[in-house]
Design a protein around this motif. Sequence first.
Motif, PDB file in Angstrom:
ATOM      1  N   ILE A 251     -33.694 -61.659 -18.503  1.00  0.00           N
ATOM      2  CA  ILE A 251     -32.302 -61.304 -18.212  1.00  0.00           C
ATOM      3  C   ILE A 251     -32.341 -60.148 -17.219  1.00  0.00           C
ATOM      4  O   ILE A 251     -32.916 -59.096 -17.505  1.00  0.00           O
ATOM      5  CB  ILE A 251     -31.551 -60.879 -19.487  1.00  0.00           C
ATOM      6  N   THR A 252     -31.752 -60.330 -16.054  1.00  0.00           N
ATOM      7  CA  THR A 252     -31.881 -59.354 -14.976  1.00  0.00           C
ATOM      8  C   THR A 252     -30.514 -58.995 -14.401  1.00  0.00           C
ATOM      9  O   THR A 252     -29.495 -59.598 -14.736  1.00  0.00           O
ATOM     10  CB  THR A 252     -32.767 -59.910 -13.848  1.00  0.00           C
ATOM     11  N   LYS A 253     -30.517 -58.001 -13.531  1.00  0.00           N
ATOM     12  CA  LYS A 253     -29.334 -57.558 -12.791  1.00  0.00           C
ATOM     13  C   LYS A 253     -28.172 -57.266 -13.735  1.00  0.00           C
ATOM     14  O   LYS A 253     -27.107 -57.882 -13.679  1.00  0.00           O
ATOM     15  CB  LYS A 253     -28.950 -58.593 -11.734  1.00  0.00           C
ATOM     16  N   TYR A 254     -28.410 -56.274 -14.590  1.00  0.00           N
ATOM     17  CA  TYR A 254     -27.413 -55.906 -15.591  1.00  0.00           C
ATOM     18  C   TYR A 254     -26.075 -55.514 -14.957  1.00  0.00           C
ATOM     19  O   TYR A 254     -25.008 -55.819 -15.499  1.00  0.00           O
ATOM     20  CB  TYR A 254     -27.926 -54.738 -16.439  1.00  0.00           C
ATOM     21  N   GLU A 255     -26.138 -54.805 -13.823  1.00  0.00           N
ATOM     22  CA  GLU A 255     -24.909 -54.337 -13.189  1.00  0.00           C
ATOM     23  C   GLU A 255     -24.027 -55.506 -12.763  1.00  0.00           C
ATOM     24  O   GLU A 255     -22.801 -55.496 -12.969  1.00  0.00           O
ATOM     25  CB  GLU A 255     -25.224 -53.457 -11.974  1.00  0.00           C
ATOM     26  N   LYS A 256     -24.651 -56.533 -12.191  1.00  0.00           N
ATOM     27  CA  LYS A 256     -23.885 -57.705 -11.765  1.00  0.00           C
ATOM     28  C   LYS A 256     -23.301 -58.437 -12.973  1.00  0.00           C
ATOM     29  O   LYS A 256     -22.144 -58.856 -12.960  1.00  0.00           O
ATOM     30  CB  LYS A 256     -24.789 -58.645 -10.966  1.00  0.00           C
ATOM     31  N   LEU A 257     -24.096 -58.572 -14.028  1.00  0.00           N
ATOM     32  CA  LEU A 257     -23.611 -59.230 -15.235  1.00  0.00           C
ATOM     33  C   LEU A 257     -22.467 -58.444 -15.866  1.00  0.00           C
ATOM     34  O   LEU A 257     -21.483 -59.027 -16.347  1.00  0.00           O
ATOM     35  CB  LEU A 257     -24.752 -59.376 -16.241  1.00  0.00           C
TER      36      LEU A 257
END
Length: 549
Positions: A251-257
């Motif tokens: 699970i990556t790019k927490y800011e975008k999610l």
Amino acid sequence: MSAMGVRAKRLALLLLGVAGTAGLLWLFGSQEPLWVSAGWVSLVPWLWVLDRATSRRETVLAGVAMGCAFNAALFGWFPGSLQSYSGAPLAVCWLAFLVLSPFMELQFITFALTRYHLRRTTEQSPRAFWRVTLTGALVYVGTEWVSPKLFAVTLGQGFIASESLRQGADIAGTHGLTLVLVIVNACVLEAGRVLMAHGVREGSRRALAPAAAVAALVLVCFGYGQFRYRQVATLEAPRQQLSVGVVQANITKYEKLAAEMGMYDVVRMILDTHYRLSAELLQNRKLDLLIWPETVYPTTFGTPKSDAGAEFDAEIREFVSRGQVPLLFGTYDLEQEREYNAAMFLGPGRNGALERSAYRKTMLFPLTEWVPELLDSQWLREWLPWTGYWKRGPGPQTMALQLGGGRAITVAPLICYESIFPGYVAEEARRGAELIITLSNDSWFSGTPALKQHLMHAAFRSIETRLPQVRVTNSGISALISPTGEVLAEVPDDHRASLAMTVPLSPRVPTLMVAWGDWLGPTALVLSGVLLLAPWVLARRKARQAVSS
């Protein structure tokens, strides 16, 4: 031919030599066993054109061009990753990357100037060749150690693909391998130049010394590597083993999610995924330790900022208590408004209470994680809105982890960027660590050579300290690394998986790197200064004696 035509020809020749060395270094740095031998001749094209330089200006140009080509060959992925992170135009990212390259690879310029100076001020003789070669190699390593670098890259790291050659890093780190490589390349060039100038019959005799040096250095490196590999492998009959579970949820790019789903739902999804993958491990095997990656819990633990945060904290504690398995995970640690990137440990303690301890990351990536207080300002934050707010931790530390059954282990914790600093890891090993545990987030570099390069750094830290290492990332490459630098198990990039690893804990093997730290860089800097200044000091002393007499 006109003067302009001569200059154009010399420039073309210089660029050809730079391109030749950059190509060989790209192959050497690919971490493929097939191309390990390329390292022994990788600098020869550049050295050949460098020695044809007729001025200091041309020499500096050769160094600048080599620094830019070197960075482009090994880190051509970085401008794209920088664009992905910052949102800046790709052309701007490439321009900044190339402009900074000569400063980050300053050793090419200082080495070139040293070689230019010594070849013109030292009388031609066999002794002069060795002075030029040794001083140049020391200048290269010393400058490389002292100059600012983002990724702590050095030529000798290409030997990671050789089971034998990489073992020499436990003496003087990867800088030691670089020193040998620079000397060998200079000797190869000298032997080839003598053969071309004097023919096979006469040239063979004159080339004997540099050729013998090449053979001796290569054989010693292979011989020491084989000896050390077998010695360490023999000791790997473990006195005890740990069963360690790692979770790579991808699970990556927490800011975008968070922008799409909301922060609460993102944290909910992250935790639920890790709970499920961890439960799958615990159903099939009893674990001594469970590890989740860097910033897997993207908020402060223990000092919640909201009611939802307090609920999540309680959930994690309940998960550890229910499963009765110690957990090490990445989160944020808050103290008096100072926030740290941290590794948090929770383990079942006495009387049912949980034991808690934290390690705070010290070596933060410039700007993206940390801004020096002298530079921090509202103007900078507005201009670079992606700059980080974390504070630096207290430095190298060990963590005593209480495991099940009354067992305990002392670990050297590392978070992401810290694994590229050999002296930092050596200090933790000196404090009694039995195992290196690295938590990392490499998602910004997914699909690029950066993942293998970061894993390579981790492997060298295990070789230098002769400690096994468990490396856990959010999206790859998670791995178990042996004290000889071998990757025993891994979860590849862009995969979701949980993996149980059997980690052997062997008797401590002493190394010079642990005893002295990253010692070669400063030593090379001092010795090169002595070798460069000694002739000038002796000449002045003789002049004063002549005047006085």
